[in-house]
Design a protein around this motif. Sequence first.
Motif, PDB file in Angstrom:
ATOM      1  N   TYR A  64      19.927 104.396  78.092  1.00 54.12           N
ATOM      2  CA  TYR A  64      20.941 103.360  77.845  1.00 54.12           C
ATOM      3  C   TYR A  64      20.705 102.788  76.470  1.00 54.12           C
ATOM      4  CZ  TYR A  64      23.587  99.065  78.277  1.00 54.12           C
ATOM      5  OH  TYR A  64      24.463  98.042  78.059  1.00 54.12           O
ATOM      6  N   ASP A  65      21.692 102.911  75.621  1.00 54.61           N
ATOM      7  CA  ASP A  65      21.596 102.405  74.241  1.00 54.61           C
ATOM      8  C   ASP A  65      22.817 101.525  73.967  1.00 54.61           C
ATOM      9  OD1 ASP A  65      20.672 101.993  71.707  1.00 54.61           O
ATOM     10  OD2 ASP A  65      21.432 103.912  70.950  1.00 54.61           O
ATOM     11  N   PRO A  66      22.690 100.227  74.126  1.00 51.78           N
ATOM     12  CA  PRO A  66      23.890  99.354  73.967  1.00 51.78           C
ATOM     13  C   PRO A  66      24.399  99.263  72.564  1.00 51.78           C
ATOM     14  CG  PRO A  66      21.920  98.025  74.392  1.00 51.78           C
ATOM     15  CD  PRO A  66      21.515  99.467  74.440  1.00 51.78           C
TER      16      PRO A  66
END
Length: 66
Positions: A64-66
């Motif tokens: 997960y890379d916002p």
Amino acid sequence: MANLYFLVIMFMQMIDKISISGGQPVMAMPLIFVVSLSMIKDAYEDYKRHRADKAENKASAFVYDP
């Protein structure tokens, strides 16, 4: 802890003055058998855990890379 108890009993059996077995460690063979079985079982479980860990570590993961 139970194996420690039987180990102490085995050593006490080798003392002629307090032994009813004539100084022969008759508890040695059953103790060796039980400890050997326990070691084999633990080694098998460790091997299975190693295989499962290797499979889990090779699996792809989403990051997960916002």
